[in-house]
Scaffold this active site. Structure first.
Site, PDB file in Angstrom:
ATOM      1  CD  GLN A 100      -2.845   1.387   2.380  1.00  0.00           C
ATOM      2  OE1 GLN A 100      -2.241   1.625   3.322  1.00  0.00           O
ATOM      3  NE2 GLN A 100      -4.212   1.532   2.278  1.00  0.00           N
ATOM      4  CE1 TYR A 170      -2.590   8.955   7.456  1.00  0.00           C
ATOM      5  CE2 TYR A 170      -4.055   7.290   6.843  1.00  0.00           C
ATOM      6  CZ  TYR A 170      -3.269   7.910   7.818  1.00  0.00           C
ATOM      7  OH  TYR A 170      -2.999   7.427   9.131  1.00  0.00           O
ATOM      8  NE  ARG A 319     -10.604  -3.363  14.086  1.00  0.00           N
ATOM      9  CZ  ARG A 319     -11.791  -2.502  14.319  1.00  0.00           C
ATOM     10  NH1 ARG A 319     -11.911  -2.208  15.360  1.00  0.00           N
ATOM     11  NH2 ARG A 319     -12.627  -2.392  13.303  1.00  0.00           N
ATOM     12  CB  CYS A 341     -11.126  -9.437  16.679  1.00  0.00           C
ATOM     13  SG  CYS A 341     -10.991  -7.597  16.696  1.00  0.00           S
ATOM     14  CB  CYS A 344     -10.681  -3.667  22.649  1.00  0.00           C
ATOM     15  SG  CYS A 344      -9.417  -4.543  22.072  1.00  0.00           S
ATOM     16  CB  CYS A 355      -4.164  -9.397  19.833  1.00  0.00           C
ATOM     17  SG  CYS A 355      -5.796  -9.629  20.759  1.00  0.00           S
TER      18      CYS A 355
HETATM   19  C1  LIG Z   1      -3.410  -1.159  13.816  1.00  0.00           C
HETATM   20  C2  LIG Z   1      -4.207  -0.609  12.365  1.00  0.00           C
HETATM   21  C3  LIG Z   1      -3.347  -0.080  11.560  1.00  0.00           C
HETATM   22  C4  LIG Z   1      -3.959   0.075  10.479  1.00  0.00           C
HETATM   23  N1  LIG Z   1      -3.378   0.705   9.287  1.00  0.00           N
HETATM   24  C5  LIG Z   1      -3.917   1.053   8.179  1.00  0.00           C
HETATM   25  C6  LIG Z   1      -3.078   1.407   7.055  1.00  0.00           C
HETATM   26  O1  LIG Z   1      -1.992   1.428   7.156  1.00  0.00           O
HETATM   27  N2  LIG Z   1      -3.632   1.708   5.855  1.00  0.00           N
HETATM   28  C7  LIG Z   1      -5.206   1.358   5.892  1.00  0.00           C
HETATM   29  O2  LIG Z   1      -5.611   2.013   4.592  1.00  0.00           O
HETATM   30  N3  LIG Z   1      -5.688   1.222   6.832  1.00  0.00           N
HETATM   31  C8  LIG Z   1      -5.316   1.112   8.084  1.00  0.00           C
HETATM   32  N4  LIG Z   1      -6.079   0.419   9.006  1.00  0.00           N
HETATM   33  C9  LIG Z   1      -7.510   0.132   8.695  1.00  0.00           C
HETATM   34  C10 LIG Z   1      -7.823  -1.151   8.287  1.00  0.00           C
HETATM   35  O3  LIG Z   1      -7.290  -1.689   7.214  1.00  0.00           O
HETATM   36  C11 LIG Z   1      -9.288  -1.448   8.261  1.00  0.00           C
HETATM   37  O4  LIG Z   1      -9.657  -0.584   7.073  1.00  0.00           O
HETATM   38  C12 LIG Z   1     -10.168  -1.205   9.492  1.00  0.00           C
HETATM   39  O5  LIG Z   1      -9.302  -1.565  10.531  1.00  0.00           O
HETATM   40  C13 LIG Z   1     -11.469  -1.935   9.427  1.00  0.00           C
HETATM   41  O6  LIG Z   1     -11.419  -3.568   9.127  1.00  0.00           O
HETATM   42  P1  LIG Z   1     -11.512  -4.297  10.578  1.00  0.00           P
HETATM   43  O7  LIG Z   1     -12.742  -3.973  11.303  1.00  0.00           O
HETATM   44  O8  LIG Z   1     -11.392  -5.656   9.933  1.00  0.00           O
HETATM   45  O9  LIG Z   1     -10.341  -3.987  11.559  1.00  0.00           O
HETATM   46  C14 LIG Z   1      -5.469   0.234  10.111  1.00  0.00           C
HETATM   47  C15 LIG Z   1      -6.043  -0.736  11.249  1.00  0.00           C
HETATM   48  C16 LIG Z   1      -5.580  -1.031  12.415  1.00  0.00           C
HETATM   49  C17 LIG Z   1      -6.398  -1.557  13.273  1.00  0.00           C
HETATM   50  S1  SF4 Z   2      -6.489  -5.817  20.657  1.00  0.00           S
HETATM   51 FE1  SF4 Z   2      -6.903  -7.628  19.807  1.00  0.00          FE
HETATM   52  S2  SF4 Z   2      -9.119  -7.781  20.357  1.00  0.00           S
HETATM   53 FE2  SF4 Z   2      -8.257  -5.634  20.454  1.00  0.00          FE
HETATM   54  S3  SF4 Z   2      -9.097  -5.029  18.606  1.00  0.00           S
HETATM   55 FE3  SF4 Z   2      -6.864  -5.417  18.453  1.00  0.00          FE
HETATM   56  S4  SF4 Z   2      -6.937  -7.536  17.702  1.00  0.00           S
HETATM   57 FE4  SF4 Z   2      -8.982  -7.210  18.300  1.00  0.00          FE
END
Ligand SMILES: Cc1cc2nc3c(=O)[nH]c(=O)nc-3n(C[C@H](O)[C@H](O)[C@H](O)COP(=O)(O)O)c2cc1C
Ligand code: SF4
Length: 362
Positions: A100, A170, A319, A341, A344, A355
């Protein structure tokens, strides 16, 4: 067999199943932005865990676009050798891997990016507490060139494709948004002008890397801001992207400034899963390229329904793969029906994602 375990084409490339690791900033590069062994191991495990398409965390294409410490860099040729370690590790398995590529725009700090953060227009960001500097026309041209060069480096390093980060406030996303883009030149105003940077980057990547090099986008479908990007805008942008050769569209949304970003906390229950999937479905009705559904998808049944009902072609999760990089394998083997997950958001750790809930349990 579940549709989720059937292959799908992204441009000329075949992805072995419908699961995508949505881009997730690992916070694991060194201070310069060089890939670390810890990062390579994280990607190797995701591939071993059978994620069909893995998308790396955002890598910055210019030093002014660095968003955070320990972020991966792709702004110079010297990073190619380190980046190459990621696809090398992933390709021991059938998974595909995209880099990315991104620029933080005004969502950074002077001390991180080494200059006053830049933006299409000087619109104050109450979250980063930054009054950005408006980019000059020549700087926008240079930005396009640097995104294209970054894609070339990803290809050279052996990545199967790139994802252009046009979401979450961004820089490219802030060009798309009428809230952050108040320009009156060819880069602002009507939606085709606000999308010009993204479209020029896409055309440039296709010209320089070849039409067969898969190039996808993570697109904001709404900013959740009055006067911001709307779903109607996003549908129009998706149509323009398809005409310019995009190979897939991952549909996200949110801007920190709106108090509603992309990583929603506290989801419970199947009814709450897939919070951007309805926007994905709208975009899917407008284009023919594969669309990725995203946002809080946690259970196998919901993921299956999304693809079976044709609301998206692939399901993206972030996540759940921090919680368990082997989740897809566990789904396939019938060992899990959903992710553990709990959304949180304690996995954001500037010393490397992990995690926190799982650690607590142990
Ligand atoms: C720790 C973390 C880092 C992330 N970094 C990016 C990133 O670098 N680029 C991006 O487009 N989205 C990033 N996201 C967003 C995720 O790609 C995703 O769109 C969002 O978490 C929703 O999906 P989920 O509910 O499955 O976590 C990040 C999310 C988390 C939790
Ligand atoms: S810390 Fe663990 S349980 Fe909480 S959002 Fe992140 S992956 Fe999910």
């Amino acid at each position: 067999m579940s549709i989720l375990f059937t292959p799908v084409k992204i441009g000329s490339m075949t992805v072995p199943n419908r699961f995508v690791r949505s881009a997730t900033h690992e916070y694991m590069a060194d201070d310069e932005g060089n890939v670390s062994t810890r990062q390579v191991e994280l990607f190797r495990r995701l591939a071993e865990g059978e994620v069909g398409l893995i998308i790396t965390g955002h890598a910055f294409v210019q030093t002014s676009g660095k968003a955070s410490p320990r972020q991966t860099a792709v702004y110079d040729d010297r990073f190619v050798e380190g980046l190459a370690r990621i696809p090398e590790a992933v390709h021991a398995f059938p998974s595909r891997i995209f880099l990315q590529i991104a620029h933080a725009g005004r969502q950074t700090k002077e001390k991180l990016c080494g200059c006053i953060p830049v933006s299409p227009s000087a619109v104050y960001d109450p979250v980063s507490k930054v009054m950005p500097r408006e980019l000059a026309g020549e700087e926008i041209q240079a930005l396009v060139v640097d995104f294209i060069a970054a894609a070339g480096r990803a290809r050279q390093a052996g990545f199967d494709g790139v994802q252009l980060h046009a979401a979450h406030g961004y820089l490219i996303s802030s060009f798309l948004s009428p809230h952050t883009n108040r320009r009156t030149d060819e880069w602002g105003g009507p939606v085709e002008n606000r999308a010009r940077v993204l479209l020029e980057v896409l055309r440039g990547v296709k010209d320089s890397c070849g039409r067969g090099f898969p190039t996808i986008v993570k697109l904001n479908s709404t900013d959740f801001l009055p006067g911001g990007l709307t779903v109607d805008d996003a549908v129009e942008i998706a149509r323009m992207l398809e005409a310019a050769g995009i190979d897939g569209i991952e549909v996200s949304g949110g801007m920190a400034e709106a108090g509603r970003g992309s990583v929603w906390p506290g989801l419970r229950g199947e009814a709450d899963e897939g919070y951007f999937v309805e926007n994905a479905a709208r975009i899917k009705r407008a284009v023919g390229v594969p669309v990725f559904g995203l946002g809080g998808i946690r259970s196998l049944a919901v993921a299956e329904k999304i693809v079976e009902e044709g609301r998206a072609d692939l399901v993206s999760l972030s996540r759940p793969f921090i919680r368990d990089p082997f989740l897809v394998k566990h789904f396939r083997e019938g060992l899990a029906a959903g992710s553990e997950c709990i959304s949180c958001n304690k996995c954001f750790n500037p010393r490397g994602i992990g995690c926190a809930e799982l650690k607590k349990k142990r």
